[in-house]
Design an enzyme around this catalytic site. Structure first.
Site, PDB file in Angstrom:
ATOM      1  CD  GLU A 202       1.317  -3.859   6.118  1.00  0.00           C
ATOM      2  OE1 GLU A 202       1.946  -3.024   6.472  1.00  0.00           O
ATOM      3  OE2 GLU A 202       0.103  -3.092   6.125  1.00  0.00           O
TER       4      GLU A 202
ATOM      5  CG  ASP B  50       2.873   0.302   7.944  1.00  0.00           C
ATOM      6  OD1 ASP B  50       2.100  -0.530   7.033  1.00  0.00           O
ATOM      7  OD2 ASP B  50       2.220   0.979   8.768  1.00  0.00           O
TER       8      ASP B  50
ATOM      9  CD  GLU C  52      -2.956  -1.865   5.100  1.00  0.00           C
ATOM     10  OE1 GLU C  52      -3.412  -2.449   6.499  1.00  0.00           O
ATOM     11  OE2 GLU C  52      -2.826  -0.325   6.205  1.00  0.00           O
ATOM     12  CD  GLU C  53      -1.479   2.463   8.004  1.00  0.00           C
ATOM     13  OE1 GLU C  53      -1.889   1.657   8.224  1.00  0.00           O
ATOM     14  OE2 GLU C  53      -0.222   1.738   7.065  1.00  0.00           O
TER      15      GLU C  53
ATOM     16  CG  HIS D 109      -0.140  -0.187   2.121  1.00  0.00           C
ATOM     17  ND1 HIS D 109      -0.254   1.313   2.945  1.00  0.00           N
ATOM     18  CD2 HIS D 109       0.133  -1.284   3.182  1.00  0.00           C
ATOM     19  CE1 HIS D 109       0.662   0.852   4.460  1.00  0.00           C
ATOM     20  NE2 HIS D 109       0.614  -0.778   4.566  1.00  0.00           N
TER      21      HIS D 109
ATOM     22  CG  ASP E 164      -2.506   4.037   2.262  1.00  0.00           C
ATOM     23  OD1 ASP E 164      -2.443   2.810   2.265  1.00  0.00           O
ATOM     24  OD2 ASP E 164      -3.533   4.095   3.111  1.00  0.00           O
TER      25      ASP E 164
ATOM     26  CG  HIS F 232       0.597   2.693  12.572  1.00  0.00           C
ATOM     27  ND1 HIS F 232      -0.634   2.848  13.259  1.00  0.00           N
ATOM     28  CD2 HIS F 232       1.431   2.638  11.203  1.00  0.00           C
ATOM     29  CE1 HIS F 232      -0.926   2.032  11.563  1.00  0.00           C
ATOM     30  NE2 HIS F 232      -0.583   2.525  11.131  1.00  0.00           N
TER      31      HIS F 232
END
EC number: 3.5.1.14
Length: 444
Positions: free
Chosen positions: A190, A128, A162-163, A95, A97, A403
Protein backbone atom coordinates in the site's frame (compact mmCIF):
# COMPACT_ATOMS: atom_id res chain seq x y z
CA UNK A 1 -36.82 -3.74 -43.81
CA UNK A 2 -33.56 -2.00 -44.63
CA UNK A 3 -31.39 -0.58 -41.84
CA UNK A 4 -29.08 2.29 -42.66
CA UNK A 5 -25.35 2.12 -41.96
CA UNK A 6 -25.66 5.04 -39.56
CA UNK A 7 -28.34 3.21 -37.59
CA UNK A 8 -26.13 0.11 -37.32
CA UNK A 9 -23.20 2.22 -36.10
CA UNK A 10 -25.44 3.97 -33.56
CA UNK A 11 -26.74 0.65 -32.23
CA UNK A 12 -23.19 -0.74 -32.05
CA UNK A 13 -21.85 2.18 -30.02
CA UNK A 14 -24.93 2.17 -27.80
CA UNK A 15 -24.22 -1.49 -27.04
CA UNK A 16 -20.58 -0.69 -26.21
CA UNK A 17 -21.52 2.20 -23.92
CA UNK A 18 -24.24 0.17 -22.19
CA UNK A 19 -21.88 -2.77 -21.69
CA UNK A 20 -19.19 -0.47 -20.30
CA UNK A 21 -21.60 1.19 -17.85
CA UNK A 22 -22.95 -2.18 -16.77
CA UNK A 23 -19.42 -3.51 -16.28
CA UNK A 24 -18.42 -0.47 -14.23
CA UNK A 25 -21.55 -0.86 -12.11
CA UNK A 26 -20.66 -4.48 -11.37
CA UNK A 27 -17.11 -3.50 -10.45
CA UNK A 28 -18.30 -0.81 -8.02
CA UNK A 29 -20.86 -3.20 -6.55
CA UNK A 30 -18.15 -5.74 -5.76
CA UNK A 31 -16.09 -3.01 -4.11
CA UNK A 32 -19.08 -1.96 -2.01
CA UNK A 33 -19.69 -5.57 -0.96
CA UNK A 34 -16.13 -5.89 0.30
CA UNK A 35 -16.31 -2.54 2.12
CA UNK A 36 -19.55 -3.60 3.83
CA UNK A 37 -17.77 -6.44 5.62
CA UNK A 38 -16.89 -4.99 9.01
CA UNK A 39 -13.25 -5.92 9.56
CA UNK A 40 -12.58 -3.17 12.11
CA UNK A 41 -10.69 -3.93 15.27
CA UNK A 42 -11.17 -5.18 17.92
CA UNK A 43 -13.48 -7.80 16.35
CA UNK A 44 -12.78 -7.95 12.61
CA UNK A 45 -14.92 -10.38 10.59
CA UNK A 46 -11.91 -12.03 9.00
CA UNK A 47 -13.62 -15.23 7.90
CA UNK A 48 -16.37 -13.28 6.15
CA UNK A 49 -13.71 -11.26 4.30
CA UNK A 50 -11.80 -14.45 3.44
CA UNK A 51 -14.95 -16.07 2.04
CA UNK A 52 -15.56 -13.03 -0.16
CA UNK A 53 -12.00 -13.05 -1.53
CA UNK A 54 -12.17 -16.78 -2.24
CA UNK A 55 -15.48 -16.32 -4.08
CA UNK A 56 -13.75 -13.79 -6.32
CA UNK A 57 -10.81 -16.14 -6.86
CA UNK A 58 -13.18 -18.90 -7.94
CA UNK A 59 -14.89 -16.57 -10.42
CA UNK A 60 -11.46 -15.83 -11.92
CA UNK A 61 -10.27 -19.43 -11.87
CA UNK A 62 -7.32 -18.54 -9.64
CA UNK A 63 -5.66 -20.97 -7.28
CA UNK A 64 -6.40 -20.25 -3.63
CA UNK A 65 -5.67 -21.46 -0.11
CA UNK A 66 -6.33 -20.20 3.39
CA UNK A 67 -3.39 -20.21 5.79
CA UNK A 68 -3.96 -19.85 9.51
CA UNK A 69 -0.61 -19.31 11.20
CA UNK A 70 -2.53 -17.93 14.21
CA UNK A 71 -6.01 -19.19 15.05
CA UNK A 72 -8.68 -16.73 13.96
CA UNK A 73 -6.28 -14.82 11.68
CA UNK A 74 -6.72 -16.23 8.16
CA UNK A 75 -4.27 -15.32 5.41
CA UNK A 76 -5.80 -15.81 1.95
CA UNK A 77 -3.23 -16.62 -0.73
CA UNK A 78 -4.21 -16.59 -4.41
CA UNK A 79 -2.14 -17.76 -7.36
CA UNK A 80 -2.15 -17.01 -11.09
CA UNK A 81 0.37 -19.41 -12.54
CA UNK A 82 2.80 -18.03 -15.10
CA UNK A 83 4.24 -19.78 -18.12
CA UNK A 84 7.78 -19.78 -16.70
CA UNK A 85 7.71 -20.83 -13.06
CA UNK A 86 11.49 -20.71 -12.80
CA UNK A 87 11.38 -16.92 -12.80
CA UNK A 88 10.85 -15.10 -9.46
CA UNK A 89 7.18 -14.38 -8.87
CA UNK A 90 5.26 -11.13 -8.32
CA UNK A 91 3.46 -10.66 -4.99
CA UNK A 92 0.54 -8.24 -4.64
CA UNK A 93 -0.05 -7.75 -0.93
CA UNK A 94 -2.97 -6.11 0.87
CA UNK A 95 -4.53 -6.27 4.33
CA UNK A 96 -8.15 -7.01 5.11
CA UNK A 97 -8.42 -5.28 8.49
CA UNK A 98 -9.35 -1.64 9.05
CA UNK A 99 -9.21 0.73 12.00
CA UNK A 100 -12.32 1.46 14.07
CA UNK A 101 -14.65 4.30 13.11
CA UNK A 102 -16.56 6.74 15.30
CA UNK A 103 -19.94 6.23 13.66
CA UNK A 104 -21.45 9.45 15.04
CA UNK A 105 -18.74 11.52 13.32
CA UNK A 106 -19.53 10.20 9.81
CA UNK A 107 -21.99 11.75 7.38
CA UNK A 108 -22.69 8.23 6.07
CA UNK A 109 -22.46 4.98 8.07
CA UNK A 110 -18.84 3.76 7.74
CA UNK A 111 -19.77 0.22 6.70
CA UNK A 112 -22.65 0.98 4.33
CA UNK A 113 -20.38 2.03 1.42
CA UNK A 114 -22.83 4.70 0.28
CA UNK A 115 -22.13 6.58 -2.96
CA UNK A 116 -23.04 10.29 -3.04
CA UNK A 117 -24.06 12.40 -6.03
CA UNK A 118 -20.39 13.13 -6.83
CA UNK A 119 -19.54 9.44 -7.01
CA UNK A 120 -17.63 9.42 -3.70
CA UNK A 121 -17.80 6.05 -1.92
CA UNK A 122 -17.85 6.60 1.84
CA UNK A 123 -16.56 3.66 3.86
CA UNK A 124 -13.89 2.69 6.33
CA UNK A 125 -11.23 0.97 4.24
CA UNK A 126 -12.10 2.77 1.00
CA UNK A 127 -8.55 4.20 0.98
CA UNK A 128 -6.83 1.98 3.55
CA UNK A 129 -6.71 -0.45 1.86
CA UNK A 130 -9.60 -2.56 0.62
CA UNK A 131 -9.52 -0.55 -2.58
CA UNK A 132 -6.10 -1.92 -3.52
CA UNK A 133 -6.96 -5.55 -2.79
CA UNK A 134 -10.02 -5.42 -5.04
CA UNK A 135 -8.21 -3.43 -7.72
CA UNK A 136 -5.65 -6.24 -7.98
CA UNK A 137 -8.49 -8.70 -8.64
CA UNK A 138 -10.34 -6.46 -11.08
CA UNK A 139 -7.12 -5.85 -13.02
CA UNK A 140 -6.56 -9.59 -13.30
CA UNK A 141 -10.17 -10.01 -14.40
CA UNK A 142 -9.55 -7.57 -17.26
CA UNK A 143 -6.29 -9.21 -18.24
CA UNK A 144 -7.84 -12.65 -18.27
CA UNK A 145 -10.77 -11.41 -20.33
CA UNK A 146 -8.34 -9.99 -22.88
CA UNK A 147 -6.63 -13.37 -23.17
CA UNK A 148 -3.37 -12.23 -21.55
CA UNK A 149 -1.22 -14.94 -19.98
CA UNK A 150 1.58 -13.99 -17.57
CA UNK A 151 5.11 -15.28 -17.99
CA UNK A 152 5.83 -14.86 -14.28
CA UNK A 153 3.54 -16.28 -11.61
CA UNK A 154 1.44 -13.77 -9.68
CA UNK A 155 0.54 -14.26 -6.01
CA UNK A 156 -2.01 -12.18 -4.13
CA UNK A 157 -1.92 -12.15 -0.33
CA UNK A 158 -4.76 -10.83 1.80
CA UNK A 159 -3.40 -10.62 5.34
CA UNK A 160 -4.90 -9.75 8.75
CA UNK A 161 -3.79 -7.44 11.55
CA UNK A 162 -1.73 -4.87 9.62
CA UNK A 163 -3.43 -2.11 11.59
CA UNK A 164 -2.16 -3.58 14.86
CA UNK A 165 1.39 -4.29 13.71
CA UNK A 166 1.08 -7.23 11.30
CA UNK A 167 2.98 -9.65 13.54
CA UNK A 168 0.26 -12.30 13.29
CA UNK A 169 -0.33 -11.67 9.58
CA UNK A 170 2.33 -10.62 7.08
CA UNK A 171 5.20 -11.35 9.47
CA UNK A 172 4.06 -14.95 9.94
CA UNK A 173 3.62 -15.33 6.18
CA UNK A 174 7.12 -14.07 5.35
CA UNK A 175 8.68 -16.42 7.91
CA UNK A 176 6.86 -19.50 6.61
CA UNK A 177 8.14 -22.33 4.45
CA UNK A 178 5.26 -21.65 2.07
CA UNK A 179 6.57 -18.14 1.44
CA UNK A 180 10.11 -19.30 0.75
CA UNK A 181 8.77 -21.68 -1.90
CA UNK A 182 6.93 -18.81 -3.62
CA UNK A 183 10.27 -17.39 -4.82
CA UNK A 184 9.04 -13.77 -4.69
CA UNK A 185 11.10 -11.25 -6.67
CA UNK A 186 9.13 -8.05 -6.05
CA UNK A 187 6.27 -7.00 -3.75
CA UNK A 188 3.67 -4.30 -4.25
CA UNK A 189 1.99 -3.04 -1.08
CA UNK A 190 0.00 0.00 0.00
CA UNK A 191 0.80 3.66 -0.49
CA UNK A 192 -1.14 6.87 0.11
CA UNK A 193 -3.60 9.06 -1.74
CA UNK A 194 -2.22 12.11 -3.56
CA UNK A 195 -3.98 15.50 -3.40
CA UNK A 196 -2.59 16.36 -6.85
CA UNK A 197 -2.53 14.61 -10.22
CA UNK A 198 0.67 12.62 -9.66
CA UNK A 199 0.68 9.21 -7.97
CA UNK A 200 2.73 8.83 -4.81
CA UNK A 201 5.29 6.03 -4.63
CA UNK A 202 7.20 4.74 -1.58
CA UNK A 203 10.51 2.89 -1.42
CA UNK A 204 10.92 2.68 2.38
CA UNK A 205 9.06 3.55 5.56
CA UNK A 206 9.56 4.92 9.03
CA UNK A 207 9.89 2.49 11.94
CA UNK A 208 7.27 2.66 14.68
CA UNK A 209 8.29 3.18 18.30
CA UNK A 210 5.96 3.33 21.31
CA UNK A 211 7.25 5.28 24.30
CA UNK A 212 5.64 5.46 27.75
CA UNK A 213 7.21 7.87 30.26
CA UNK A 214 6.34 7.49 33.94
CA UNK A 215 7.00 10.04 36.67
CA UNK A 216 6.70 9.38 40.40
CA UNK A 217 6.70 11.63 43.46
CA UNK A 218 5.22 12.00 46.90
CA UNK A 219 1.50 12.80 47.07
CA UNK A 220 0.58 16.06 48.72
CA UNK A 221 -2.10 18.62 49.33
CA UNK A 222 -3.38 20.37 46.23
CA UNK A 223 -2.55 23.78 47.70
CA UNK A 224 1.13 23.12 48.45
CA UNK A 225 4.03 23.78 46.06
CA UNK A 226 6.42 20.80 45.89
CA UNK A 227 9.70 20.29 44.07
CA UNK A 228 9.89 17.21 41.85
CA UNK A 229 6.23 16.24 42.06
CA UNK A 230 5.12 13.59 39.59
CA UNK A 231 3.03 16.00 37.52
CA UNK A 232 5.66 18.75 37.52
CA UNK A 233 8.36 16.37 36.27
CA UNK A 234 6.12 14.86 33.63
CA UNK A 235 5.18 18.33 32.35
CA UNK A 236 8.88 19.16 32.01
CA UNK A 237 9.32 16.04 29.90
CA UNK A 238 6.31 16.84 27.75
CA UNK A 239 7.70 20.32 27.09
CA UNK A 240 11.07 18.85 26.09
CA UNK A 241 9.33 16.44 23.71
CA UNK A 242 7.23 19.29 22.33
CA UNK A 243 10.33 21.35 21.49
CA UNK A 244 11.92 18.42 19.68
CA UNK A 245 8.68 17.78 17.77
CA UNK A 246 8.51 21.44 16.75
CA UNK A 247 12.10 21.37 15.44
CA UNK A 248 11.27 18.41 13.22
CA UNK A 249 7.93 19.82 12.07
CA UNK A 250 9.51 23.17 11.21
CA UNK A 251 11.68 21.45 8.59
CA UNK A 252 8.56 19.97 6.98
CA UNK A 253 6.72 23.31 7.06
CA UNK A 254 9.70 25.04 5.48
CA UNK A 255 9.82 22.49 2.68
CA UNK A 256 13.31 21.35 3.68
CA UNK A 257 12.22 17.76 4.28
CA UNK A 258 9.22 15.56 3.48
CA UNK A 259 7.09 14.18 6.30
CA UNK A 260 8.63 10.74 5.94
CA UNK A 261 12.16 12.16 6.31
CA UNK A 262 11.85 13.51 9.86
CA UNK A 263 11.29 11.92 13.27
CA UNK A 264 7.70 12.45 14.31
CA UNK A 265 6.56 12.40 17.95
CA UNK A 266 2.89 12.64 18.92
CA UNK A 267 1.35 12.21 22.35
CA UNK A 268 -1.12 9.34 22.42
CA UNK A 269 -2.31 9.51 26.04
CA UNK A 270 -1.89 11.39 29.33
CA UNK A 271 -2.86 9.61 32.53
CA UNK A 272 -2.85 10.70 36.17
CA UNK A 273 -5.06 11.79 39.02
CA UNK A 274 -7.04 10.10 41.81
CA UNK A 275 -10.56 9.12 40.68
CA UNK A 276 -13.61 10.12 42.68
CA UNK A 277 -17.36 9.39 42.21
CA UNK A 278 -17.73 12.76 40.48
CA UNK A 279 -14.49 12.79 38.51
CA UNK A 280 -11.13 13.35 40.23
CA UNK A 281 -9.98 14.38 43.69
CA UNK A 282 -8.97 17.99 43.12
CA UNK A 283 -7.11 18.76 46.36
CA UNK A 284 -4.65 15.86 46.09
CA UNK A 285 -1.49 15.91 44.01
CA UNK A 286 -1.00 12.43 42.46
CA UNK A 287 2.05 10.30 43.19
CA UNK A 288 2.26 8.93 39.62
CA UNK A 289 1.76 10.35 36.14
CA UNK A 290 2.22 8.78 32.70
CA UNK A 291 2.30 9.90 29.10
CA UNK A 292 2.48 7.81 25.95
CA UNK A 293 4.01 8.83 22.62
CA UNK A 294 3.89 7.47 19.08
CA UNK A 295 7.31 7.93 17.48
CA UNK A 296 8.26 7.27 13.83
CA UNK A 297 11.88 7.07 12.65
CA UNK A 298 12.97 7.38 9.01
CA UNK A 299 15.35 4.61 7.82
CA UNK A 300 18.38 6.91 7.84
CA UNK A 301 17.88 8.21 11.42
CA UNK A 302 20.23 7.19 14.24
CA UNK A 303 18.24 5.08 16.75
CA UNK A 304 21.01 5.20 19.39
CA UNK A 305 20.97 9.00 19.38
CA UNK A 306 17.22 9.11 20.00
CA UNK A 307 17.43 6.52 22.78
CA UNK A 308 20.09 8.67 24.47
CA UNK A 309 17.84 11.72 24.18
CA UNK A 310 14.98 9.81 25.79
CA UNK A 311 17.06 8.61 28.74
CA UNK A 312 18.88 11.90 29.34
CA UNK A 313 16.32 14.58 28.44
CA UNK A 314 12.83 13.16 28.22
CA UNK A 315 12.86 10.67 31.09
CA UNK A 316 15.96 11.23 33.26
CA UNK A 317 16.22 9.11 36.38
CA UNK A 318 17.41 12.22 38.25
CA UNK A 319 13.81 13.46 38.08
CA UNK A 320 12.37 10.19 39.41
CA UNK A 321 11.39 9.11 35.91
CA UNK A 322 11.37 5.79 34.11
CA UNK A 323 10.38 4.85 30.57
CA UNK A 324 9.30 1.83 28.55
CA UNK A 325 10.26 1.74 24.88
CA UNK A 326 8.90 -0.69 22.32
CA UNK A 327 10.48 -0.40 18.93
CA UNK A 328 10.50 -2.20 15.63
CA UNK A 329 14.02 -3.33 14.85
CA UNK A 330 14.44 -4.39 11.22
CA UNK A 331 16.43 -7.51 10.46
CA UNK A 332 19.61 -6.82 8.55
CA UNK A 333 21.72 -8.98 6.26
CA UNK A 334 24.86 -10.46 7.84
CA UNK A 335 27.05 -8.02 5.91
CA UNK A 336 25.07 -4.96 7.03
CA UNK A 337 26.19 -3.48 10.35
CA UNK A 338 24.24 -0.23 10.08
CA UNK A 339 21.17 -1.41 11.95
CA UNK A 340 19.02 0.74 9.67
CA UNK A 341 15.85 -0.31 7.89
CA UNK A 342 15.87 -1.78 4.41
CA UNK A 343 15.01 0.41 1.46
CA UNK A 344 14.04 -0.57 -2.06
CA UNK A 345 16.16 0.79 -4.97
CA UNK A 346 14.56 3.49 -7.13
CA UNK A 347 17.33 4.53 -9.52
CA UNK A 348 16.83 4.34 -13.28
CA UNK A 349 19.11 1.30 -13.62
CA UNK A 350 16.79 -0.78 -11.42
CA UNK A 351 14.58 -2.98 -13.60
CA UNK A 352 11.41 -3.03 -11.46
CA UNK A 353 11.44 0.72 -11.06
CA UNK A 354 11.76 1.29 -14.79
CA UNK A 355 8.94 -1.18 -15.43
CA UNK A 356 6.70 0.59 -12.94
CA UNK A 357 7.35 4.00 -14.49
CA UNK A 358 6.67 2.57 -17.95
CA UNK A 359 3.43 0.89 -16.85
CA UNK A 360 2.03 3.99 -15.13
CA UNK A 361 2.90 6.13 -18.14
CA UNK A 362 1.16 3.66 -20.48
CA UNK A 363 -1.97 4.02 -18.36
CA UNK A 364 -1.77 7.83 -18.71
CA UNK A 365 -0.50 8.38 -15.18
CA UNK A 366 2.51 10.14 -13.71
CA UNK A 367 4.63 9.15 -10.73
CA UNK A 368 5.86 11.67 -8.20
CA UNK A 369 9.26 11.67 -6.52
CA UNK A 370 9.94 8.46 -4.54
CA UNK A 371 9.19 8.94 -0.85
CA UNK A 372 9.66 7.39 2.57
CA UNK A 373 6.26 6.23 3.81
CA UNK A 374 5.48 8.38 6.88
CA UNK A 375 3.84 5.53 8.81
CA UNK A 376 4.59 1.80 8.77
CA UNK A 377 3.13 -0.99 6.64
CA UNK A 378 3.53 -4.72 6.09
CA UNK A 379 6.13 -3.94 3.42
CA UNK A 380 8.80 -3.92 6.15
CA UNK A 381 8.43 -7.67 6.68
CA UNK A 382 9.10 -8.39 3.01
CA UNK A 383 12.09 -6.05 2.99
CA UNK A 384 13.38 -7.89 6.06
CA UNK A 385 13.56 -10.98 3.86
CA UNK A 386 15.74 -9.10 1.38
CA UNK A 387 12.90 -8.63 -1.09
CA UNK A 388 12.26 -5.18 -2.61
CA UNK A 389 8.82 -3.81 -1.79
CA UNK A 390 7.15 -0.76 -3.33
CA UNK A 391 4.25 1.10 -1.75
CA UNK A 392 1.67 2.24 -4.29
CA UNK A 393 -2.03 3.05 -4.00
CA UNK A 394 -3.33 4.63 -7.24
CA UNK A 395 -5.41 7.48 -5.82
CA UNK A 396 -4.65 10.84 -7.46
CA UNK A 397 -6.54 14.12 -6.87
CA UNK A 398 -7.80 12.61 -3.61
CA UNK A 399 -7.58 13.96 -0.03
CA UNK A 400 -5.60 11.76 2.38
CA UNK A 401 -8.25 10.29 4.68
CA UNK A 402 -6.84 7.03 6.02
CA UNK A 403 -7.93 6.58 9.66
CA UNK A 404 -9.96 9.80 9.38
CA UNK A 405 -13.69 10.45 9.67
CA UNK A 406 -15.62 10.24 6.39
CA UNK A 407 -12.97 8.27 4.52
CA UNK A 408 -13.94 8.04 0.86
CA UNK A 409 -12.69 7.26 -2.61
CA UNK A 410 -14.30 8.50 -5.78
CA UNK A 411 -15.58 5.67 -7.98
CA UNK A 412 -13.99 7.17 -11.12
CA UNK A 413 -10.60 7.23 -9.35
CA UNK A 414 -11.14 3.65 -8.21
CA UNK A 415 -11.78 2.55 -11.81
CA UNK A 416 -8.68 4.43 -13.03
CA UNK A 417 -6.67 2.58 -10.40
CA UNK A 418 -7.75 -0.72 -11.89
CA UNK A 419 -6.33 0.40 -15.24
CA UNK A 420 -3.06 1.27 -13.48
CA UNK A 421 -2.74 -2.17 -11.94
CA UNK A 422 -3.71 -3.82 -15.21
CA UNK A 423 -0.79 -2.05 -16.88
CA UNK A 424 1.62 -2.75 -14.00
CA UNK A 425 0.77 -6.45 -13.71
CA UNK A 426 1.12 -6.85 -17.46
CA UNK A 427 4.57 -5.20 -17.48
CA UNK A 428 5.85 -7.00 -14.40
CA UNK A 429 4.69 -10.45 -15.41
CA UNK A 430 6.04 -10.07 -18.96
CA UNK A 431 9.54 -9.21 -17.74
CA UNK A 432 11.97 -12.12 -18.24
CA UNK A 433 15.25 -10.71 -16.88
CA UNK A 434 16.15 -13.03 -14.02
CA UNK A 435 19.73 -11.80 -13.48
CA UNK A 436 18.62 -8.35 -12.31
CA UNK A 437 16.21 -9.98 -9.83
CA UNK A 438 19.20 -11.55 -8.09
CA UNK A 439 21.17 -8.33 -8.27
CA UNK A 440 18.35 -6.29 -6.75
CA UNK A 441 18.25 -8.55 -3.69
CA UNK A 442 22.00 -8.17 -3.23
CA UNK A 443 21.62 -4.38 -3.44
CA UNK A 444 19.30 -4.51 -0.46
Amino acid sequence: MEVSLNAIITIFFFFLITSSVQSSTEIITRFQQFLQINTAHPNPKYYEAADFIISQAKSLNLGFETLEFVKGKPVVLLKWTGKNQNLPSILLNSHTDVVPAEHSKWINPPFDANVDELGDIYARGSQDMKCVGLQYLEAIRRLKTSGFQPIRTVYLSFVPDEEIGGRTGAKKLTESEIFSKMNVGIVLDEGLASPNETYRIFYAERSAWSLVIKATGSPGHGAKLYDNSAMENLLKSIESVRRFRASQFDMVKAGLKAEGEVISVNMAFLQSGTPSPTGFVMNLQPSEAEAGFDIRLPPFADPASLEKRISEEWAPSTRNMTFELRQYKPKTPTDDKSGKAHISPTDSSYAWWKLLEKAVKKANGKLGKPEVFPASTDAKYFRDQGIPAIGFSPMASTPILLHDHNEFLNQAEYLKGIQMYESIIKEFTSYVGSDSDKASREEL
